[in-house]
Design a protein around this motif. Structure first.
Motif, PDB file in Angstrom:
ATOM      1  N   UNK A  45       9.602 -87.670  29.905  1.00 26.56           N
ATOM      2  CA  UNK A  45       9.165 -88.814  30.701  1.00 26.56           C
ATOM      3  C   UNK A  45       7.750 -89.236  30.364  1.00 26.56           C
ATOM      4  N   UNK A  46       7.155 -90.035  31.230  1.00 26.24           N
ATOM      5  CA  UNK A  46       5.808 -90.535  31.013  1.00 26.24           C
ATOM      6  C   UNK A  46       4.794 -89.404  31.189  1.00 26.24           C
ATOM      7  N   UNK A  47       3.880 -89.280  30.223  1.00 24.79           N
ATOM      8  CA  UNK A  47       2.869 -88.221  30.259  1.00 24.79           C
ATOM      9  C   UNK A  47       1.556 -88.820  30.751  1.00 24.79           C
ATOM     10  N   UNK A  48       0.958 -88.265  31.817  1.00 21.97           N
ATOM     11  CA  UNK A  48      -0.297 -88.814  32.341  1.00 21.97           C
ATOM     12  C   UNK A  48      -1.426 -88.727  31.313  1.00 21.97           C
ATOM     13  N   UNK A  83      -0.719 -83.458  27.870  1.00 17.95           N
ATOM     14  CA  UNK A  83       0.081 -83.519  26.644  1.00 17.95           C
ATOM     15  C   UNK A  83       1.157 -82.438  26.682  1.00 17.95           C
ATOM     16  N   UNK A  84       2.134 -82.581  25.809  1.00 20.71           N
ATOM     17  CA  UNK A  84       3.185 -81.577  25.668  1.00 20.71           C
ATOM     18  C   UNK A  84       2.674 -80.464  24.756  1.00 20.71           C
ATOM     19  N   UNK A  85       2.753 -79.235  25.226  1.00 17.23           N
ATOM     20  CA  UNK A  85       2.411 -78.079  24.400  1.00 17.23           C
ATOM     21  C   UNK A  85       3.711 -77.574  23.769  1.00 17.23           C
ATOM     22  N   UNK A  86       3.881 -77.865  22.479  1.00 13.85           N
ATOM     23  CA  UNK A  86       5.158 -77.654  21.812  1.00 13.85           C
ATOM     24  C   UNK A  86       5.501 -76.177  21.704  1.00 13.85           C
ATOM     25  N   UNK A 121      11.493 -80.150  23.077  1.00 10.12           N
ATOM     26  CA  UNK A 121      10.613 -80.852  24.017  1.00 10.12           C
ATOM     27  C   UNK A 121      11.034 -80.611  25.463  1.00 10.12           C
ATOM     28  N   UNK A 122      12.351 -80.615  25.700  1.00 11.88           N
ATOM     29  CA  UNK A 122      12.840 -80.407  27.064  1.00 11.88           C
ATOM     30  C   UNK A 122      12.478 -79.023  27.592  1.00 11.88           C
ATOM     31  N   UNK A 123      12.238 -78.069  26.690  1.00 12.46           N
ATOM     32  CA  UNK A 123      11.888 -76.711  27.102  1.00 12.46           C
ATOM     33  C   UNK A 123      10.418 -76.382  26.833  1.00 12.46           C
ATOM     34  N   UNK A 124       9.615 -77.413  26.551  1.00 12.44           N
ATOM     35  CA  UNK A 124       8.175 -77.229  26.396  1.00 12.44           C
ATOM     36  C   UNK A 124       7.474 -77.600  27.699  1.00 12.44           C
ATOM     37  N   UNK A 125       6.239 -77.161  27.835  1.00  8.86           N
ATOM     38  CA  UNK A 125       5.485 -77.408  29.056  1.00  8.86           C
ATOM     39  C   UNK A 125       4.461 -78.519  28.840  1.00  8.86           C
ATOM     40  N   UNK A 126       4.222 -79.282  29.896  1.00  6.73           N
ATOM     41  CA  UNK A 126       3.219 -80.344  29.880  1.00  6.73           C
ATOM     42  C   UNK A 126       2.018 -79.867  30.688  1.00  6.73           C
ATOM     43  N   UNK A 127       0.837 -79.835  30.061  1.00  7.38           N
ATOM     44  CA  UNK A 127      -0.379 -79.346  30.709  1.00  7.38           C
ATOM     45  C   UNK A 127      -1.519 -80.324  30.473  1.00  7.38           C
ATOM     46  N   UNK A 163       9.069 -91.927  21.304  1.00  5.25           N
ATOM     47  CA  UNK A 163      10.315 -92.179  22.041  1.00  5.25           C
ATOM     48  C   UNK A 163      10.990 -90.873  22.431  1.00  5.25           C
ATOM     49  N   UNK A 164      11.010 -89.889  21.534  1.00 10.42           N
ATOM     50  CA  UNK A 164      11.634 -88.602  21.841  1.00 10.42           C
ATOM     51  C   UNK A 164      10.895 -87.899  22.986  1.00 10.42           C
ATOM     52  N   UNK A 165       9.577 -87.973  22.982  1.00  6.64           N
ATOM     53  CA  UNK A 165       8.820 -87.363  24.084  1.00  6.64           C
ATOM     54  C   UNK A 165       9.127 -88.065  25.406  1.00  6.64           C
ATOM     55  N   UNK A 166       9.231 -89.372  25.355  1.00  7.05           N
ATOM     56  CA  UNK A 166       9.518 -90.120  26.592  1.00  7.05           C
ATOM     57  C   UNK A 166      10.903 -89.771  27.119  1.00  7.05           C
ATOM     58  N   UNK A 167      11.889 -89.632  26.227  1.00 10.16           N
ATOM     59  CA  UNK A 167      13.252 -89.278  26.639  1.00 10.16           C
ATOM     60  C   UNK A 167      13.292 -87.872  27.219  1.00 10.16           C
TER      61      UNK A 167
END
Length: 336
Positions: A189-192, A196-199, A157-163, A182-186
């Motif tokens: 952070x907060x996703x607008x 979403x996170x593109x895994x 998740x830390x190395x995925x992109x949020x688009x 919880x893992x996504x938030x850690x």
């Protein structure tokens, strides 16, 4: 104690003066473990590695590019680390409790599913005698697998992109659970809203680890969760198992109505219907699989000998079932 060959201990056979009837009694109390058969598990494992590699490479290759197996390496390594840890924890505790168990038999399933495998099974010829042993064997796999899945997921998740979500373009939406949220938030952070996170492949492998653990922890039949629940509740679990298995069918219309409901305001479309179907059918499929497995196993969970769980194991059993609640995904996957 197990019989050891005299050459291994440098002294005569300690059972040399024991009668045949006494030997039989000793073997009944502490049966010898059968030799480990490795050829079929090895073939299935190699085939599953190829299946996972090909499926992942196919999914992470652009449509106009040739499929390259190297594209699936990071996903395959991450997922196999989770699955191997899970299965060998079961195997180790089965051997510890002197239950004859096979090596993990992996199930390759290329392309049909986005995972490349249906996981693995371990066959046990012996009945698990005590509730303590049943709890150890049943809970060890999910708990050990989670110890790998969580860091894999956080790293991915830390190395995925949020688009922003792309409207009008079909994409798979993975299921959510309390732990996944919880893992996504850690990690990010907060996703607008509307994003979403593109895994990336590692993150998807971590999510797959959560999904597989959730399915295994369903307190039904002889799944891992079924073993844990039987160790905790005894024969009452056979009744609870049927209720839970049939209740899975309720998730089918709930998911369908939930996803089709926007059509009553904005109008129905093929895309909306497809979303509703892909959101609701996974639980129907899993209900059918569990029903088939119950029929093949002859009904209820095999009984254990009289006795209760030790206090520490009772706490582990309760914690493991709570883990299932935290992992539960009402909608495992859908296509938007």
């Amino acid at each position: 104690m197990p019989t050891l060959p005299s050459s291994s201990i440098g002294s005569p056979d300690p059972f040399a003066r024991v009668s045949d009837s006494e030997r039989a009694k000793l073997a009944a109390v502490d049966p010898p473990l059968a030799p480990i058969r490795w050829r079929l598990p090895a073939v299935l494992f190699v085939t599953t590695v190829a299946s996972i590699l090909y499926t992942a490479a196919h999914g992470y290759t652009e449509p106009d590019q040739p499929v390259r197996l190297v594209n699936g390496v990071s996903y395959a390594v991450s997922l196999l680390a989770i699955l191997l840890t899970h299965e060998f924890a079961h195997f180790a505790f089965a051997r510890y409790h002197r239950v004859n168990a096979s090596l993990p038999l992996f199930i390759p399933l290329p392309v049909i599913t986005p995972f490349g495998t249906m996981g693995a099974v371990i066959l046990m010829k012996d009945r698990i005698k005590s509730k303590n042993a049943l709890l150890d064997i049943g809970a060890s796999g999910p708990l050990a697998g989670m110890l790998v899945a969580i860091p894999v997921l956080l790293y991915g998740l830390a190395h995925s992109e949020v688009h922003p979500l792309t409207h009008g373009a079909a994409h798979s939406q993975e299921g959510n659970s309390l732990i996944y949220w919880l893992m996504k938030y850690i990690a990010v952070g907060s996703i607008p809203e509307g994003w979403d996170v593109y895994l990336n492949p590692v993150a998807f492998a971590g999510w797959t680890g959560l999904f597989v653990t959730m399915l295994n922890l369903l307190p039904v039949g002889q799944l891992d969760g079924g073993h844990v629940a039987y160790a905790l509740f005894g024969s009452r679990q056979n009744h609870y198992s049927k209720i839970i298995r049939w209740s899975l069918l309720l998730l089918v219309p709930i998911n369908f109505v939930w996803r089709i409901a926007p059509g009553f305001q904005s109008g129905f479309s093929g895309e909306l219907l497809s979303t509703a179907i892909t959101a609701s059918t996974p639980w129907l499929g899993w209900f059918l699989v569990l029903s088939l497995l119950e029929r093949m196993s002859g009904g209820g969970h095999p009984p254990t000998e009289p006795g209760e769980l030790s206090p520490g194991r009772r706490a582990i059993a309760i914690g493991t079932l709570l883990l299932f609640v935290l992992l539960f995904m009402p909608t495992p996957m859908m296509v938007d």
